[in-house]
Design a protein around this motif. Structure first.
Motif, PDB file in Angstrom:
ATOM      1  N   TYR A 286       0.847  -1.183   0.000  1.00  0.00           N
ATOM      2  CA  TYR A 286       0.000   0.000   0.000  1.00  0.00           C
ATOM      3  C   TYR A 286       0.887   1.239   0.000  1.00  0.00           C
ATOM      4  O   TYR A 286       1.511   1.567   1.012  1.00  0.00           O
ATOM      5  CB  TYR A 286      -0.901   0.028   1.231  1.00  0.00           C
ATOM      6  CG  TYR A 286      -1.895  -1.098   1.337  1.00  0.00           C
ATOM      7  CD1 TYR A 286      -2.140  -1.974   0.285  1.00  0.00           C
ATOM      8  CD2 TYR A 286      -2.616  -1.294   2.514  1.00  0.00           C
ATOM      9  CE1 TYR A 286      -3.066  -2.998   0.398  1.00  0.00           C
ATOM     10  CE2 TYR A 286      -3.541  -2.317   2.636  1.00  0.00           C
ATOM     11  CZ  TYR A 286      -3.763  -3.177   1.585  1.00  0.00           C
ATOM     12  OH  TYR A 286      -4.684  -4.189   1.709  1.00  0.00           O
ATOM     13  N   PRO A 289      -2.362   4.715  -0.952  1.00  0.00           N
ATOM     14  CA  PRO A 289      -3.574   4.127  -1.544  1.00  0.00           C
ATOM     15  C   PRO A 289      -4.688   5.157  -1.691  1.00  0.00           C
ATOM     16  O   PRO A 289      -4.909   5.982  -0.807  1.00  0.00           O
ATOM     17  CB  PRO A 289      -3.956   3.032  -0.551  1.00  0.00           C
ATOM     18  CG  PRO A 289      -3.332   3.442   0.742  1.00  0.00           C
ATOM     19  CD  PRO A 289      -2.077   4.162   0.379  1.00  0.00           C
ATOM     20  N   SER A 303      -2.727   1.570  -5.295  1.00  0.00           N
ATOM     21  CA  SER A 303      -1.676   2.420  -4.732  1.00  0.00           C
ATOM     22  C   SER A 303      -1.232   3.420  -5.793  1.00  0.00           C
ATOM     23  O   SER A 303      -0.590   3.051  -6.781  1.00  0.00           O
ATOM     24  CB  SER A 303      -0.488   1.574  -4.269  1.00  0.00           C
ATOM     25  OG  SER A 303      -0.852   0.782  -3.154  1.00  0.00           O
TER      26      SER A 303
END
Length: 345
Positions: A286, A289, A303
């Motif tokens: 991530y 994100p 992401s």
């Protein structure tokens, strides 16, 4: 070792299926480290900067847009691969941020241009184009949701308005549905990220409520339709931080959060007036994100890496983005409920 280099090391560890539990957050939600079973689907291209995701609940087919190039990718939950649904520059589109599916129609925002396009998902054909007429510096179309009656609602991050799209056949019609002036939603005019107001938006299954995210306030608001009443959703302090794209399944709201680099799941009350945190999902994949979608037992996270060099967003950084840009798939359940997404949906 640079910050990005450390991330690459972490990513390699993830793909080798080794994970370390992260420390619990101070907020009430239970933190879930899902990376042991994360699956990464690469998005080809060095300047993708993906921002949004739309998923077909019937099939698990999903669409992801590039903010910097305008490419629209298509994949399927469990496949691990994507294809180009519509290439960069097609139909004059060099930005593809907010995406939503209305049956076999994909609706695509191109934020600062004020242009909205719709496509036939079966053929890729452009069906309709509308424009709010505000030009490249007067608008910031951010996100949209499809309501049960088939209409779409669109947020504008720099203008205190909510747009509505209705359809005549397959042709879109755009109108300014409501003005937030005089409501609890107070727009801030400021340079950069501080001036990003409403962004994510979802509709309740019965069409009575819209829930919108206000990024620069770390807040959620409820809009009651058709009376257009606006009220702030009660959320415990510290739970939300730079929340962006939203996804609603029943009474559970998922919010992708930029700076904490996580996804928080909240349980909404029956009238959508309050939310209780349930889980906070984390994963080394991530990276800033901006969008999340859930299909069955799987959660897909986009992401954007908007905090990296070359970012087309209101924030940026000095380190180049880590390639490839990606869609990360993990289990959407709580601890012990995540399963290996390589087995398919």
């Amino acid at each position: 070792m640079t910050f990005r280099s450390r991330r690459i090391v972490v990513l390699a560890a993830v793909l080798a299926l080794s994970a370390v539990a992260l420390p619990a957050v101070a907020a009430p939600p239970e933190q879930v480290e899902a990376s042991r079973r994360a699956r990464v689907t690469p998005l080809p291209g060095a300047q993708v900067f993906p921002e949004s995701i739309a998923i077909d609940p019937r099939t698990g087919v999903y669409y992801v847009g590039s903010v910097k190039e305008g490419t629209i990718f298509r994949g399927k939950v469990g496949s691990g691969q994507v294809e180009v649904f519509s290439p960069a520059g097609a139909d004059g589109r060099d930005i593809a941020n907010g995406l939503a599916l209305r049956g076999d129609t994909l609706v695509v925002l191109s934020r600062q241009s004020g242009v909205i396009r719709s496509y036939d998902t079966r053929s890729g054909t452009l069906l309709s184009t509308v424009d709010n007429g505000l030009g490249s510096s007067g608008t910031f179309l951010n996100d949209l949701t499809i309501a049960p009656d088939g209409s779409a609602y669109v947020t504008d991050s720099i203008n205190p308005w909510l747009y509505r799209i209705t359809w005549h056949g397959r042709q879109m019609r755009l109108e300014k549905f409501m003005d937030f002036t005089g409501t609890p939603v107070v727009y801030v005019r400021a340079p950069g990220a501080a001036g990003i107001n409403l962004n994510g938006i979802v509709s309740s299954a019965d069409g009575r409520y819209l829930v919108v995210s206000k990024r620069n306030e770390n807040a959620l608001y409820r809009i009651t339709l058709p009376g257009k009443q606006v009220s702030r959703v009660t959320v415990p302090a510290g739970v939300l931080e730079t929340q962006d794209g939203l996804f609603l399944r029943g009474q559970t709201l998922y919010a992708a959060q930029n700076l904490p680099e996580n996804v928080v799941a909240l349980r909404l009350t029956y009238d959508f007036s309050a939310a209780t945190p349930v889980h906070t999902y984390t994963d080394p994949n991530y990276m800033f994100p901006t969008a999340v979608a859930v299909h069955g037992r799987w959660m897909l996270v986009i992401s954007s890496q908007f905090d990296s060099l070359g970012s087309p967003a209101a924030v940026s950084g000095t380190e180049p983005p880590e390639l490839p840009f990606r869609v990360t798939t993990t289990g959407a359940g709580g601890p012990g409920k995540a399963r290996n997404p390589t087995s398919g949906p």
